[in-house]
Design a protein around this motif. Structure first.
Motif, PDB file in Angstrom:
ATOM      1  N   SER A   8       0.821  -1.214   0.000  1.00  0.00           N
ATOM      2  CA  SER A   8       0.000   0.000   0.000  1.00  0.00           C
ATOM      3  C   SER A   8       0.857   1.267   0.000  1.00  0.00           C
ATOM      4  O   SER A   8       0.395   2.312  -0.397  1.00  0.00           O
ATOM      5  N   ASN A   9       2.106   1.164   0.486  1.00  0.00           N
ATOM      6  CA  ASN A   9       2.985   2.321   0.481  1.00  0.00           C
ATOM      7  C   ASN A   9       3.617   2.567  -0.879  1.00  0.00           C
ATOM      8  O   ASN A   9       4.159   3.631  -1.124  1.00  0.00           O
ATOM      9  N   LYS A  10       3.606   1.583  -1.734  1.00  0.00           N
ATOM     10  CA  LYS A  10       4.206   1.726  -3.059  1.00  0.00           C
ATOM     11  C   LYS A  10       3.230   2.416  -4.000  1.00  0.00           C
ATOM     12  O   LYS A  10       2.025   2.349  -3.835  1.00  0.00           O
ATOM     13  N   LYS A  11       3.807   3.030  -4.988  1.00  0.00           N
ATOM     14  CA  LYS A  11       2.989   3.717  -5.981  1.00  0.00           C
ATOM     15  C   LYS A  11       2.729   2.741  -7.115  1.00  0.00           C
ATOM     16  O   LYS A  11       3.389   2.772  -8.152  1.00  0.00           O
ATOM     17  N   GLU A  12       1.774   1.850  -6.871  1.00  0.00           N
ATOM     18  CA  GLU A  12       1.432   0.824  -7.851  1.00  0.00           C
ATOM     19  C   GLU A  12      -0.070   0.802  -8.071  1.00  0.00           C
ATOM     20  O   GLU A  12      -0.846   1.179  -7.202  1.00  0.00           O
ATOM     21  N   LEU A  13      -0.450   0.324  -9.225  1.00  0.00           N
ATOM     22  CA  LEU A  13      -1.855   0.169  -9.566  1.00  0.00           C
ATOM     23  C   LEU A  13      -2.239  -1.304  -9.469  1.00  0.00           C
ATOM     24  O   LEU A  13      -1.399  -2.178  -9.688  1.00  0.00           O
ATOM     25  N   SER A  14      -3.493  -1.550  -9.194  1.00  0.00           N
ATOM     26  CA  SER A  14      -3.984  -2.925  -9.223  1.00  0.00           C
ATOM     27  C   SER A  14      -4.022  -3.392 -10.682  1.00  0.00           C
ATOM     28  O   SER A  14      -3.950  -2.572 -11.611  1.00  0.00           O
ATOM     29  N   LEU A  15      -4.128  -4.680 -10.885  1.00  0.00           N
ATOM     30  CA  LEU A  15      -4.208  -5.236 -12.237  1.00  0.00           C
ATOM     31  C   LEU A  15      -5.381  -4.607 -12.998  1.00  0.00           C
ATOM     32  O   LEU A  15      -5.246  -4.217 -14.154  1.00  0.00           O
ATOM     33  N   GLU A  16      -6.507  -4.465 -12.323  1.00  0.00           N
ATOM     34  CA  GLU A  16      -7.693  -3.866 -12.948  1.00  0.00           C
ATOM     35  C   GLU A  16      -7.435  -2.416 -13.352  1.00  0.00           C
ATOM     36  O   GLU A  16      -7.805  -1.985 -14.450  1.00  0.00           O
ATOM     37  N   GLN A  17      -6.795  -1.655 -12.469  1.00  0.00           N
ATOM     38  CA  GLN A  17      -6.475  -0.251 -12.775  1.00  0.00           C
ATOM     39  C   GLN A  17      -5.506  -0.155 -13.954  1.00  0.00           C
ATOM     40  O   GLN A  17      -5.661   0.699 -14.812  1.00  0.00           O
ATOM     41  N   ARG A  18      -4.503  -1.034 -13.976  1.00  0.00           N
ATOM     42  CA  ARG A  18      -3.531  -1.039 -15.088  1.00  0.00           C
ATOM     43  C   ARG A  18      -4.230  -1.322 -16.411  1.00  0.00           C
ATOM     44  O   ARG A  18      -3.999  -0.630 -17.405  1.00  0.00           O
ATOM     45  N   GLU A  19      -5.089  -2.330 -16.407  1.00  0.00           N
ATOM     46  CA  GLU A  19      -5.798  -2.695 -17.640  1.00  0.00           C
ATOM     47  C   GLU A  19      -6.696  -1.567 -18.116  1.00  0.00           C
ATOM     48  O   GLU A  19      -6.748  -1.267 -19.305  1.00  0.00           O
ATOM     49  N   GLU A  20      -7.390  -0.930 -17.186  1.00  0.00           N
ATOM     50  CA  GLU A  20      -8.270   0.187 -17.546  1.00  0.00           C
ATOM     51  C   GLU A  20      -7.463   1.357 -18.114  1.00  0.00           C
ATOM     52  O   GLU A  20      -7.828   1.955 -19.126  1.00  0.00           O
ATOM     53  N   LEU A  21      -6.356   1.680 -17.465  1.00  0.00           N
ATOM     54  CA  LEU A  21      -5.503   2.766 -17.937  1.00  0.00           C
ATOM     55  C   LEU A  21      -4.947   2.453 -19.321  1.00  0.00           C
ATOM     56  O   LEU A  21      -4.963   3.318 -20.204  1.00  0.00           O
ATOM     57  N   LEU A  22      -4.467   1.244 -19.531  1.00  0.00           N
ATOM     58  CA  LEU A  22      -3.923   0.872 -20.843  1.00  0.00           C
ATOM     59  C   LEU A  22      -4.985   0.963 -21.931  1.00  0.00           C
ATOM     60  O   LEU A  22      -4.700   1.413 -23.049  1.00  0.00           O
ATOM     61  N   ARG A  23      -6.222   0.572 -21.610  1.00  0.00           N
ATOM     62  CA  ARG A  23      -7.323   0.709 -22.587  1.00  0.00           C
ATOM     63  C   ARG A  23      -7.547   2.180 -22.932  1.00  0.00           C
ATOM     64  O   ARG A  23      -7.714   2.544 -24.092  1.00  0.00           O
TER      65      ARG A  23
END
Length: 193
Positions: A8-23
């Protein structure tokens, strides 16, 4: 529990967020080929998928209304260059003064934030005047708003900061006190992936 806190401290996106952003990025890329003629989305996506931290930064650009898009490719470094391509200065980054020093110098009516700190927190950089002018070569932006740009140290040392907009068929560069802020002025950022 410890592992969860570390994530949670890292600046990462969930798999769902990554997929949505890439779309979202792919759709914007395909809709605006004039911004990146000769470049292929599949190569951009491969670079993005290998750089999750950069994806997080792009998501921050998107979340704050920047509508990031590819505007170039540095062949020597093999880096794709993203700029905020929203028609007007990103809505989620307006009403900010230039930097922390300017923010702290205000006695009354302080804005909530400043452009430099916001950009740093997002992992991006403010556009330079040269980059802003290059962006305007692709299409016209900031016809009703303006955007802070990186300010040379000698100007900043005297209390000023630079911003740009597009009016009357031209890009204009102006100066203002760095502590000023307006509801129609934000900032545009750049990111290399």
């Amino acid at each position: 529990m410890t592992k969860k806190n570390k994530v949670s401290n890292k600046k990462e996106l969930s798999l769902e967020q990554r997929e949505e952003l890439l779309r979202t990025l792919k759709a914007r890329f395909e809709k605006n080929m004039n911004r990146h003629e000769g470049l292929e989305w599949v190569k951009v996506q491969t670079k993005l998928e290998a750089n999750t931290g950069k994806l997080w930064s792009l998501n921050e650009m998107e979340r704050t209304g920047g509508e990031p898009d590819v505007v170039g490719h540095d062949k020597k470094k093999d880096e794709y260059i993203f700029y905020d391509c929203s028609v007007e200065s990103p809505k989620g980054r307006r009403s900010v003064c230039y930097d922390r020093e300017a923010l702290e110098s205000r006695k009354k009516h302080k804005p909530e934030n400043n452009a430099i700190d916001m950009a740093t927190a997002m992992g991006i950089e403010l556009l330079t005047e040269e980059q802003y002018r290059a962006l305007q070569e692709l299409e016209n932006f900031d016809k009703k708003t303006s955007s802070w740009v990186q300010t040379p140290p000698d100007i900043r040392a005297l209390g000023g900061a630079l911003f740009c907009d597009y009016r009357f068929g031209h890009v204009f560069v102006y100066h203002n006190g760095a502590s000023s802020y307006y509801s129609s002025r934000g900032f545009r950022g750049s990111l290399k992936v």
